[in-house]
Design a protein around this motif. Structure first.
Motif, PDB file in Angstrom:
ATOM      1  N   LEU A 170      54.687  37.056  31.022  1.00 34.05           N
ATOM      2  CA  LEU A 170      54.147  38.392  31.219  1.00 34.05           C
ATOM      3  C   LEU A 170      52.818  38.214  31.942  1.00 34.05           C
ATOM      4  N   ARG A 171      52.703  38.819  33.115  1.00 35.67           N
ATOM      5  CA  ARG A 171      51.525  38.633  33.949  1.00 35.67           C
ATOM      6  C   ARG A 171      50.819  39.968  34.183  1.00 35.67           C
ATOM      7  N   THR A 172      49.546  40.023  33.849  1.00 32.66           N
ATOM      8  CA  THR A 172      48.745  41.208  34.127  1.00 32.66           C
ATOM      9  C   THR A 172      48.119  41.078  35.516  1.00 32.66           C
ATOM     10  N   ALA A 173      47.570  42.193  36.013  1.00 38.43           N
ATOM     11  CA  ALA A 173      46.866  42.149  37.292  1.00 38.43           C
ATOM     12  C   ALA A 173      45.678  41.194  37.198  1.00 38.43           C
ATOM     13  N   GLN A 174      44.994  41.181  36.040  1.00 41.49           N
ATOM     14  CA  GLN A 174      43.887  40.245  35.856  1.00 41.49           C
ATOM     15  C   GLN A 174      44.375  38.797  35.907  1.00 41.49           C
ATOM     16  N   TRP A 175      45.544  38.550  35.317  1.00 44.95           N
ATOM     17  CA  TRP A 175      46.051  37.177  35.315  1.00 44.95           C
ATOM     18  C   TRP A 175      46.344  36.715  36.727  1.00 44.95           C
ATOM     19  N   ARG A 176      46.902  37.586  37.577  1.00 49.70           N
ATOM     20  CA  ARG A 176      47.231  37.182  38.940  1.00 49.70           C
ATOM     21  C   ARG A 176      45.963  36.851  39.717  1.00 49.70           C
ATOM     22  N   LEU A 177      44.890  37.626  39.500  1.00 49.06           N
ATOM     23  CA  LEU A 177      43.608  37.297  40.126  1.00 49.06           C
ATOM     24  C   LEU A 177      43.069  35.997  39.563  1.00 49.06           C
ATOM     25  N   TYR A 178      43.162  35.831  38.240  1.00 48.59           N
ATOM     26  CA  TYR A 178      42.726  34.589  37.594  1.00 48.59           C
ATOM     27  C   TYR A 178      43.473  33.394  38.166  1.00 48.59           C
ATOM     28  N   ASP A 179      44.787  33.539  38.326  1.00 51.75           N
ATOM     29  CA  ASP A 179      45.604  32.451  38.848  1.00 51.75           C
ATOM     30  C   ASP A 179      45.209  32.106  40.278  1.00 51.75           C
TER      31      ASP A 179
END
Length: 228
Positions: A170-179
């Motif tokens: 499960l990926r949030t918009a914050q996680w994609r930026l973090y990644d």
């Protein structure tokens, strides 16, 4: 005089190294600051992960006619009922109905929607699902298998294994930026996984060398001031 020439040479090297590693050091600092400033639980979307339903043990049937040695069999809860996720000795993975013990076909679009909605505990609506063949999944899925991607209106994405129906991520918009920032931080902007790469090693070594030269020059200048 010889010592003075050596220190002058160190000073020139320090300046050139500063120009060479200045941008990578700034990038490391900025990306590292953003990553540590955000609560990792929020970035991972742990508050958006729904807990699977409890499984009634009555009437559970073990898979039949597997036909080969297995490494693992896990009982999991899915929207259409409990299922066995079987991992064969050669690494192959399949899904079996825990009610009938029979093999279950790959996930189709309607089921992908149900799985995505069951895995998500937020309030946003499911905007749609997309199928990605093996080897074509987005980097966020961290998988080379065929997957379904469920997209919610708040930017959350749920990745579902096509063969087993398992929620892989499960990926949030914050996680994609973090990644993305993590990929820059370790200088692997494509896979976002390999911290042991020549770019990171070379620039880190040059940064250490530049810092050591700066410490030597600082010590010499402090000593010279004391003498005056």
């Amino acid at each position: 005089m010889a010592r003075q020439r050596i220190m002058q040479r160190f000073a020139r090297w320090h300046i050139w190294l500063g120009w060479a590693v200045g941008l990578p050091i700034l990038m490391w600092a900025v990306t590292g600051l953003w990553m540590v400033a955000r609560p990792i639980e929020e970035v991972r979307g742990e508050h958006l992960c729904a807990h699977p339903a409890a499984i009634d043990p009555s009437g559970i049937a073990f898979p039949q006619n597997i036909g080969e040695p297995i490494h693992e069999a896990r009982l999991v809860s899915q929207p259409d009922g409990p299922a066995w996720i079987v991992t064969a000795a050669d690494g192959g993975r399949w899904r079996y109905s825990a009610r009938f013990g029979t093999a279950t076909p790959p996930v189709v679009e309607d089921e992908a929607r149900r799985i995505a909605e069951a895995a998500y505990a937020g309030e946003a609506k499911l905007a749609g699902v997309t199928y990605f063949p093996a080897g074509e999944a987005p980097t966020a899925a961290r998988s080379n298998a065929a997957v379904w991607q469920g997209r919610f209106a708040d930017g959350t994405q749920v990745y579902i294994d096509d063969a087993t129906g398992e929620v892989m991520a499960l990926r949030t918009a914050q996680w994609r930026l973090y990644d993305f920032l993590y990929g820059l931080h370790i200088m692997d902007p494509q896979a976002h996984e390999d911290a042991h790469n020549p770019f990171a090693i070379v620039f880190a070594a040059l940064s250490v060398l530049g810092a050591m030269l700066g410490c030597i020059l600082l010590f010499r200048r402090r000593k010279a001031r004391v003498r005056t």
